[in-house]
Design an enzyme around this catalytic site. Structure first.
Site, mmCIF file in Angstrom:
data_model
loop_
_atom_site.group_PDB
_atom_site.id
_atom_site.type_symbol
_atom_site.label_atom_id
_atom_site.label_comp_id
_atom_site.label_asym_id
_atom_site.label_seq_id
_atom_site.Cartn_x
_atom_site.Cartn_y
_atom_site.Cartn_z
ATOM 1 N N HIS A 106 0.814 -1.226 0.000
ATOM 2 C CA HIS A 106 0.000 0.000 0.000
ATOM 3 C C HIS A 106 0.846 1.274 0.000
ATOM 4 O O HIS A 106 0.507 2.267 0.645
ATOM 5 C CB HIS A 106 -0.941 0.001 1.193
ATOM 6 C CG HIS A 106 -1.995 -1.065 1.161
ATOM 7 N ND1 HIS A 106 -2.474 -1.606 -0.016
ATOM 8 C CD2 HIS A 106 -2.663 -1.696 2.169
ATOM 9 C CE1 HIS A 106 -3.394 -2.521 0.263
ATOM 10 N NE2 HIS A 106 -3.525 -2.598 1.571
ATOM 11 N N HIS A 175 -9.696 1.962 0.710
ATOM 12 C CA HIS A 175 -9.621 0.858 1.669
ATOM 13 C C HIS A 175 -10.667 1.014 2.777
ATOM 14 O O HIS A 175 -10.387 0.773 3.952
ATOM 15 C CB HIS A 175 -8.213 0.786 2.256
ATOM 16 C CG HIS A 175 -7.812 -0.564 2.763
ATOM 17 N ND1 HIS A 175 -8.192 -1.045 3.995
ATOM 18 C CD2 HIS A 175 -7.050 -1.540 2.205
ATOM 19 C CE1 HIS A 175 -7.675 -2.246 4.180
ATOM 20 N NE2 HIS A 175 -6.985 -2.583 3.109
ATOM 21 N N GLU A 303 -11.859 -3.301 -2.863
ATOM 22 C CA GLU A 303 -10.821 -2.405 -3.363
ATOM 23 C C GLU A 303 -10.655 -2.585 -4.875
ATOM 24 O O GLU A 303 -9.950 -3.481 -5.329
ATOM 25 C CB GLU A 303 -9.492 -2.686 -2.665
ATOM 26 C CG GLU A 303 -9.559 -2.662 -1.138
ATOM 27 C CD GLU A 303 -8.319 -3.282 -0.519
ATOM 28 O OE1 GLU A 303 -7.191 -2.980 -0.971
ATOM 29 O OE2 GLU A 303 -8.473 -4.092 0.424
#
Length: 338
Positions: A106, A175, A303
């Protein structure tokens, strides 16, 4: 639609942080903070007409500053994992922050820990962040923008764009953790994912490079299934944390989740080729909005994104943004009540 602003907290360096509430003409409310471009709250009616919470979050900024779960966050420069925290461009290796064992997850320190600038543009909240060259090991200066607004009263639309002055892989996503019911976990929710294929991974969650059919696997959610039943019947003790290859192209429906207790439903529409479906196994023991410990599976994430580890797999769609190009993608969370 209306947009209001209130104080949410202070950064460690003293900068003030706001919370913006976007209210649709149907009364649905989304609360967004520029810290990490995070969705903090989404309020929609249940089947009795009472407004209630749909997502996991906190009531003030302070818990977000130490949150390890990416609650409601915008992910970047690269959502999901890059194996060995390195990629090559034109034969030049770029070494990234290692924050998931030996891998990069991420974006490393990522967009989720940055204070974005915010402005109201008519009925939309526009958030911007400039990621400098070398941040978390990425090449070039990247300018990212997220435009959020209610479309058609019940569709929360997120339009992402980005530009760079040097070639760089880019993969932005959201997210947010959803819990559409009143139960502390989402095991009673049903889920449908419109994907015929998924990406097998190794034990570290890095794709092997194969693209396999979901047919005759526990990951087949082409027909709606109750999440908890799938855990039990198909030996998924840690639930779902899998990348799917969404059917079709362009803006289309990728997933639909329903909660029988409240009648609430959310559908994700995305322009991206993939979807990471995560059911929150690692949330166990985290502290929630009400100050109580959350159980495992307290929320699920939808996502929309490019495939993880794409720089290492030639069969995956290209994620490298060139200086002459503009990265653009859209995600819509579409709410209704049954």
């Amino acid at each position: 639609m209306s947009i209001s602003q209130r104080h949410f907290g202070h950064m460690p360096d003293g900068r003030a942080v706001s919370l913006y509430s976007l209210v649709s003409t149907a009364g649905l409310t989304a609360s967004i903070t520029p810290y990490g471009a995070r969705t903090s709250s989404i309020q929609t009616p249940d089947n009795t007409g009472a407004l209630g919470e749909n997502v996991l979050g906190y009531d003030s900024l302070e818990p977000y500053l130490s949150d390890p779960y990416f609650l409601g966050a915008t992910l970047g420069r690269y959502a999901n994992r890059i194996g060995a925290a390195v990629f090559e461009l034109s034969g030049v290796p770029h070494r990234l922050t290692r924050n998931d064992g030996a891998n990069h997850l991420h974006g490393g320190s990522g967009f989720h820990t940055k204070l974005w600038t915010a402005e109201v543009d008519r009925d939309a909240l526009v958030l911007r962040y400039v990621s400098p060259e070398g941040e978390d090991g990425y090449p070039g200066n990247l300018s990212a923008q997220l435009r959020i607004y209610w479309d058609n009263e019940r569709d929360l639309r997120l339009d992402y764009s980005a530009q760079t002055d040097a070639p760089c892989p880019v993969n932005l996503s959201n997210h947010t953790y959803f819990n559409l019911g009143y139960s502390p976990d989402i095991k009673d929710h049903s889920a449908q994912i419109l994907a015929g294929y998924y990406l097998p991974t190794d034990t570290q969650g890095i794709p092997t490079g194969a693209i396999d059919p979901v047919e005759k696997t526990p990951l087949d959610l082409r027909s709606s299934a109750i999440i908890g039943h799938r855990f039990n019947a198909c030996a998924l003790p840690t639930g779902f944390d899998h990348s799917y290859v969404i059917n079709g192209e362009g803006l289309r429906t990728a997933a639909i989740v329903r909660a029988p207790e409240t009648g609430r439903r959310v559908a994700l529409l995305t322009t991206q080729p993939g979807l990471q479906f995560y059911t929150g196994a690692h949330l166990k023991g985290s502290i929630g909005r009400d100050g109580k410990a959350r159980p495992a599976f307290a929320g699920l994430c939808l996502e929309g994104q490019h495939h993880p580890d794409s720089p290492h797999h030639s069969l995956f769609p290209n994620t490298v943004l060139q200086p002459a190009e503009t990265y653009q993608q859209t995600q819509i969370y579409q709410f209704d009540t049954l």
